[in-house]
Design an enzyme around this catalytic site. Structure first.
Site, PDB file in Angstrom:
ATOM      1  N   ASP A 245       0.826  -1.213   0.000  1.00  0.00           N
ATOM      2  CA  ASP A 245       0.000   0.000   0.000  1.00  0.00           C
ATOM      3  C   ASP A 245       0.857   1.258   0.000  1.00  0.00           C
ATOM      4  O   ASP A 245       2.038   1.227   0.362  1.00  0.00           O
ATOM      5  CB  ASP A 245      -0.946   0.003   1.211  1.00  0.00           C
TER       6      ASP A 245
ATOM      7  N   GLU B 191      -0.012  -1.358   5.702  1.00  0.00           N
ATOM      8  CA  GLU B 191       1.068  -0.923   6.602  1.00  0.00           C
ATOM      9  C   GLU B 191       0.933   0.559   6.926  1.00  0.00           C
ATOM     10  O   GLU B 191       1.205   0.986   8.048  1.00  0.00           O
ATOM     11  CB  GLU B 191       2.429  -1.194   5.944  1.00  0.00           C
TER      12      GLU B 191
HETATM   13 ZN   LIG Z   1       6.709   2.121   4.102  1.00  0.00          ZN
END
Ligand SMILES: [Zn+2]
Length: 393
Positions: free
Chosen positions: A87, A149
């Site tokens: 992401d 994340e």
């Molecule tokens: Zn990162």
């Protein structure tokens, strides 16, 4: 080692890089910006399958659809993981000089959203694999691509919950400018809400003032911060002590009304060795003590789930080999990673990638061309060290 003899359908390096950047995968705690990551996961799954890896998809959330990808070559509980998140953060296109989703090579840089942090790690892995005889690997090699994340770390949390990922070592390719990193602080963000009773300001007996309660709480927090900073220190960090930031406060609504409720939001950056659960207990205890005779009540809420600190031992083979191959001493960074979650699975982890944190989360994010070949070489040599009989681990 000789290159892969088997003819694969792996596209050239820049084409791989461009397709990953072109697949949008923004993650955000703000639902307006949040997207799935299936586009990136499917591309990686296709290429890893072509290289002979066994693919496992792990669902992280269903709306929008988000997955972790675990691509594995070889069996057993030993071996090496090369890990990255799929992401990116949200972006403001008006601040970019090129299309964030078009890989743009200009001068000695590759521009695009995620080039540095960190979809750009995957083309480097694939290039390293292209140059190796994968038939010679004697220990498992796992490519891990996670979701979320940048928002909740739910991809990494899912890995811990499922507890199926096994390996001895991992490299996470977050942007570190090719330096191995073995330590970062943990982060917790808490909200403290003091409840009182509003009433006419002309007589304090008409209410219970939450703002005055918060004044006591803040005094206690600053005392606690001093205690924590006296007792905990780690010279490997630029800021050697744990920090506490009083970031946001809101209370009451009118000068002539007793403040009925007051909220304070704080951020704590904790050192390795400090336990977030114990810290939350102490926070609770201290607020309870300081408000004990006030007639006020309170609650403490976590604004996000905590990210624990990372500390991989300086003598770990992954640290030693990364230091030798990069010719840099392992250091620390100020940002959090998925490393502590791999650590919870018993996997010794180093953070090392080609990008720079200065370019991460910025318009015109880029990775420098001069970092590409050295990082590919590092990855190849790390794989040889940890996954073949030519290595010593
Ligand atoms: Zn990162």
């Amino acid at each position: 080692m000789s290159p892969v003899s088997k003819k694969t359908r792996l596209p050239p390096f820049e084409a791989i890089f461009a397709r990953l950047i072109a697949a949008p995968s923004v993650s955000s705690v703000n639902a307006e910006f949040d997207m799935g990551n299936r586009g990136v996961i499917d591309l990686l799954a296709e290429w890893m399958t072509d290289l002979g890896f066994a693919i496992e998809l792990q669902e992280v959330s269903s709306g929008p659809a988000k997955y972790n990808l675990i691509a594995r070559l070889g069996t057993g509980e030993d071996g090496l993981i090369l890990a990255g998140h799929t992401d990116t953060v949200p972006f403001d296109e008006s601040l970019w000089n090129s299309d964030p989703f078009t890989l743009t090579r200009k001068g000695d840089r590759f521009y695009g959203l995620g080039t540095s942090d960190m979809k750009g790690f995957f083309p480097l892995i694939l290039e390293a694999l292209r140059g190796l005889d994968l038939g010679k690997l004697t220990k498992p090699l796992i490519i891990l691509a996670t979701a979320d994340e940048e928002s909740t770390m739910n991809g990494a949390r899912t890995l811990v919950r499922k507890n199926k990922l096994k390996a001895r070592y991992a490299i996470i390719g977050e942007p570190t400018g090719l330096q191995p990193i073995r330590m970062h602080k943990g982060v917790m963000m808490e909200s403290i809400i003091v409840h009182g009773q509003s009433g006419h300001s002309s007589n304090p007996a008409y209410g219970r003032n939450a703002l005055e309660g918060m004044h006591r709480v803040i005094g206690e927090l600053l005392k606690w911060r001093r205690d924590l900073q006296e007792k905990n220190r780690e010279p490997l960090f630029d800021v050697e002590v744990p920090t506490m930031n009083l970031g946001h406060i809101h209370g009451g609504d009118n000068p002539n009304r007793i403040c009925g409720e007051c909220e304070l939001q704080i951020d704590l950056r904790v050192l390795p060795g400090m336990d977030v659960a114990i810290l939350r207990d102490s926070l609770n205890q201290r607020v309870a003590n300081v408000l004990a005779d006030s007639g006020l009540t309170y609650e403490i809420r976590s604004l996000t789930q905590p990210v624990p600190p990372l500390c991989t031992a300086p003598g770990s083979a992954i640290v030693k080999v990364a230091e030798r191959l990069s010719r840099r001493q392992a250091g620390s960074v100020a940002f959090a990673t998925e490393g502590p979650f791999l650590d919870q699975l018993g996997i010794e982890t180093v953070i090392m990638g080609a990008g720079d944190i200065a370019q991460a989360h910025q318009p015109d994010e880029y990775v420098a061309l001069e970092r590409v070949q050295p990082m590919i070489a590092l990855l190849k040599n790390m794989i040889i060290e940890f996954c073949t009989d030519d290595g010593k681990h």
